[in-house]
Write a protein that holds these residues in place. Structure first.
Motif, PDB file in Angstrom:
ATOM      1  N   THR A  15       0.833  -1.193   0.000  1.00 12.57           N
ATOM      2  CA  THR A  15       0.000   0.000   0.000  1.00 12.57           C
ATOM      3  C   THR A  15       0.873   1.251   0.000  1.00 12.57           C
ATOM      4  OG1 THR A  15      -0.107   0.107   2.406  1.00 12.57           O
ATOM      5  CG2 THR A  15      -1.831  -1.141   1.316  1.00 12.57           C
ATOM      6  N   GLU A  17       0.093   5.595   0.653  1.00 13.36           N
ATOM      7  CA  GLU A  17      -0.926   6.586   0.991  1.00 13.36           C
ATOM      8  C   GLU A  17      -0.274   7.951   1.138  1.00 13.36           C
ATOM      9  OE1 GLU A  17      -4.190   7.482   4.508  1.00 13.36           O
ATOM     10  OE2 GLU A  17      -3.236   5.536   4.396  1.00 13.36           O
ATOM     11  N   LYS A  33      -2.416  -1.385  -3.595  1.00 13.69           N
ATOM     12  CA  LYS A  33      -3.472  -0.378  -3.515  1.00 13.69           C
ATOM     13  C   LYS A  33      -2.901   0.945  -3.033  1.00 13.69           C
ATOM     14  CE  LYS A  33      -4.712  -2.120   1.049  1.00 13.69           C
ATOM     15  NZ  LYS A  33      -5.747  -2.754   1.857  1.00 13.69           N
ATOM     16  N   ALA A  34      -3.617   2.042  -3.369  1.00 13.78           N
ATOM     17  CA  ALA A  34      -3.166   3.380  -2.994  1.00 13.78           C
ATOM     18  C   ALA A  34      -4.358   4.234  -2.592  1.00 13.78           C
ATOM     19  CB  ALA A  34      -2.421   4.034  -4.152  1.00 13.78           C
ATOM     20  N   ALA A  35      -4.087   5.232  -1.741  1.00 17.56           N
ATOM     21  CA  ALA A  35      -5.111   6.166  -1.282  1.00 17.56           C
ATOM     22  C   ALA A  35      -4.497   7.549  -1.111  1.00 17.56           C
ATOM     23  CB  ALA A  35      -5.710   5.696   0.042  1.00 17.56           C
ATOM     24  N   TYR A  71      -8.886   3.309  -0.411  1.00 20.84           N
ATOM     25  CA  TYR A  71      -7.862   2.605  -1.189  1.00 20.84           C
ATOM     26  C   TYR A  71      -8.436   2.124  -2.510  1.00 20.84           C
ATOM     27  CZ  TYR A  71      -4.472   2.672   2.536  1.00 20.84           C
ATOM     28  OH  TYR A  71      -3.564   3.083   3.476  1.00 20.84           O
ATOM     29  N   THR A  73      -7.391   0.082  -6.395  1.00 20.05           N
ATOM     30  CA  THR A  73      -6.511  -0.832  -7.109  1.00 20.05           C
ATOM     31  C   THR A  73      -7.010  -0.944  -8.536  1.00 20.05           C
ATOM     32  OG1 THR A  73      -5.451  -3.011  -6.972  1.00 20.05           O
ATOM     33  CG2 THR A  73      -7.824  -2.926  -6.512  1.00 20.05           C
TER      34      THR A  73
END
Length: 82
Positions: A15, A17, A33-35, A71, A73
């Motif tokens: 991840t 962020e 995943k990213a936020a 998050y 993806t």
């Protein structure tokens, strides 16, 4: 951290962020995943079961289509909540 910063992750299931203005979260691992907050950018990578890159996309957290602090993806070349 801080304005105009970048967070990266290259590991599988990783991840990244970001929370400050005009920052970028980049993920390149499989099922990563990213936020970010509003105004930040997310760079997402999709890989197949043999770890080959099959898709990449960059999206801006706008608060409408891409929500802050959620998050995301890539799945089947589409940006989806993780």
């Amino acid at each position: 951290t801080g304005n105009w910063s970048t967070a990266t992750n290259t590991g599988d299931w990783g991840t990244a962020e970001v929370s400050c203005k005009e920052s970028v979260a980049i993920v390149t691992g499989r099922q990563s995943k990213a936020a970010g907050n509003i105004g930040c950018w997310l760079v997402l990578t999709e890989r197949d079961d043999e770890w080959h890159i099959v898709s990449m996309q960059a999206v801006k957290v706008d608060g409408k289509e891409i929500l802050p602090n959620v998050y995301y993806t890539l799945k089947d070349d589409k940006v989806v909540e993780a």
